[in-house]
Design an enzyme around this catalytic site. Structure first.
Site, PDB file in Angstrom:
ATOM      1  N   THR A  47     -22.703 -60.965 -64.306  1.00  0.00           N
ATOM      2  CA  THR A  47     -21.381 -60.043 -64.533  1.00  0.00           C
ATOM      3  C   THR A  47     -21.814 -59.031 -65.377  1.00  0.00           C
ATOM      4  O   THR A  47     -22.090 -59.019 -66.571  1.00  0.00           O
ATOM      5  CB  THR A  47     -20.124 -60.999 -65.196  1.00  0.00           C
ATOM      6  OG1 THR A  47     -19.669 -62.003 -64.255  1.00  0.00           O
ATOM      7  CG2 THR A  47     -18.958 -60.039 -65.572  1.00  0.00           C
ATOM      8  N   SER A 107     -16.276 -55.722 -57.219  1.00  0.00           N
ATOM      9  CA  SER A 107     -15.430 -56.360 -57.836  1.00  0.00           C
ATOM     10  C   SER A 107     -15.059 -55.884 -59.093  1.00  0.00           C
ATOM     11  O   SER A 107     -15.807 -54.929 -59.826  1.00  0.00           O
ATOM     12  CB  SER A 107     -16.189 -57.743 -58.457  1.00  0.00           C
ATOM     13  OG  SER A 107     -15.348 -58.456 -59.314  1.00  0.00           O
ATOM     14  N   HIS A 148     -12.986 -57.484 -61.327  1.00  0.00           N
ATOM     15  CA  HIS A 148     -12.615 -58.748 -62.299  1.00  0.00           C
ATOM     16  C   HIS A 148     -11.128 -58.961 -61.963  1.00  0.00           C
ATOM     17  O   HIS A 148     -10.679 -59.593 -62.847  1.00  0.00           O
ATOM     18  CB  HIS A 148     -12.838 -58.406 -63.779  1.00  0.00           C
ATOM     19  CG  HIS A 148     -13.487 -59.449 -64.674  1.00  0.00           C
ATOM     20  ND1 HIS A 148     -15.030 -59.869 -64.497  1.00  0.00           N
ATOM     21  CD2 HIS A 148     -13.097 -60.699 -65.305  1.00  0.00           C
ATOM     22  CE1 HIS A 148     -15.251 -60.889 -65.215  1.00  0.00           C
ATOM     23  NE2 HIS A 148     -14.118 -61.350 -65.722  1.00  0.00           N
TER      24      HIS A 148
END
Length: 408
Positions: free
Chosen positions: A172, A263, A265
């Site tokens: 991430t 993404s 998040h």
């Protein structure tokens, strides 16, 4: 149906869920989950524009039907990184499944296995990677990494993940600090259940920490050299999670990334960031098939899965809906959520003449200038609803909003 961890209510259900669509689960879960826990899952950052637009932006794209295709019984099976899957839908990594169910990530992984979906576990999981592996055998599993400032901690994580049979790491990179999540602040949310890697390495359970405090333990800067180092130390494929533009995709691939995760998040970091589906075509063009692409954020329908695959994704991740399924039905509830979206997806395959997932990747999608931003914001006081009070969503013995209960 409800058990308690230090007064915090946890579901112990294990039952299939009947639903018309996954959206309806969001209201149902409020009756069994404490207010702060619910808003930890459901909310986004600041005014929640990105959180809302992630789903609404799928309406920017139209699926062009096909007829006279002489085809029936489409298959949703697919292969990904050498793994055989029954569906292109995957379980995204989310912290602390114990806020939804007593069996936490073990139940989620069991539900994913039953549905034939890829499961991914978070660094901030309640249950250990070993417990999850024991419960699910050799079913496909990825691990999401919040890179620590402490490389000894990172090495301990890599060794555990590889020994447990996980097939890859998702690094991430879009959450170096916590986004400003107003709903969490209003409810004084802290993690109510211990987090495994904190317990085994630093002796600090993670229990009682806020989201911002949790992120403070992670590296606040990550660069291409870190991607290469993680690959070398772990010996596993590394996907870079949180890519939202072509330049970062180029950099990730240049650093040796084995895959890209488009993404934002789930709208929990930068508010007013673009929706992931809007950025996918640009990123897919930059990647140009060199590495696989996963898309997440805002996925709620089979049509969303279809559009993401047609626009360049290889897998499509769901997040919040499976946690609602976990709270309402345990492992079988997670399986129900995956199957619901997958069944919708299969209908669209039939109506567009797509026999296989590979066919979907070549389907005709048209972009239009349209949006339907009609989802209410959790942070807008004018639309905030009173949170329901039920026996199952209250703390045992005391009512303490800091650990997830309502005060009314």
């Amino acid at each position: 149906m409800t058990v308690y961890y230090k007064g915090f209510p946890q579901s112990d259900r294990n039952e299939a869920i009947k639903m018309v669509n996954v959206d309806e689960l969001e209201d149902r879960v409020r009756k069994v989950m404490p207010e702060a826990a619910y808003y930890y899952i459901a909310s986004g950052s600041e005014n929640e524009w990105t959180w809302r637009n992630n789903t609404a932006a799928f309406n920017h794209f139209q699926i062009v039907p096909r007829s006279l295709t002489n085809m029936d019984n489409p298959s949703t099976e697919t292969q990904f990184m050498g793994m055989d899957l029954k569906t292109p839908i995957m379980i995204c990594p989310i912290a602390c499944h114990g806020i939804a169910h007593k069996d936490a990530e073990v139940a989620t992984a069991q539900g994913a296995k039953a549905a034939g979906a890829l499961f991914s576990s978070s660094t901030y999981a309640n249950r250990s990677v070993e417990d999850i592996a024991t419960a699910t055998g050799d079913s496909p599993k990825f691990f999401q990494l919040y890179l620590s400032k402490d490389w000894d901690f990172n090495k301990m994580v890599f060794d555990a993940v590889k020994s447990a049979g996980y097939k890859g790491i998702m690094l991430t990179v879009d959450a170096l600090v916590s986004g400003y999540r107003e709903a969490n602040l209003r409810t004084n949310f802290t993690f109510p259940v211990p987090l495994d890697f904190f317990t085994r390495y630093v002796g600090a359970e993670g229990e009682g920490m806020s989201v911002a405090q949790m992120y403070a333990n992670s590296a606040q800067k990550i660069g291409p050299a870190d991607v290469a180092k993680i690959k070398e130390m772990s010996g596993l494929p590394v996907f870079v999670k949180g890519v939202m533009n072509a330049e970062d995709a180029y950099m990730a691939i240049g650093a040796g990334a084995d895959g890209i995760v488009v993404s934002n998040h789930g709208g929990r970091e930068i508010d007013t960031a673009p929706a992931t589906i809007d950025m996918l075509p640009e990123i897919a063009a930059a990647v140009n098939g060199r590495v696989p692409i996963i898309l997440d954020s805002g996925v709620r329908r089979g049509s969303h899965v279809f559009k993401a695959l047609a626009l360049g994704a290889d897998l499509v991740g769901i997040g919040r809906p499976f946690l609602y399924g976990l709270a309402l039905g345990g492992a079988k509830g997670v399986e129900s959520v995956i199957n619901q979206i997958n069944n919708e997806f299969k209908i669209l395959m039939q109506l567009t003449g797509c026999k296989t997932v590979e066919d979907v990747k070549h389907a005709d999608i048209r972009q239009i200038n349209y949006t339907a931003d009609n989802l209410p914001s959790n942070t807008d006081p004018s639309v905030r609803r009173a949170y329901p009070v039920t026996k199952e969503n209250q703390m045992e013995g005391t009512q303490d909003a800091a650990t997830g209960a309502s005060k009314h």
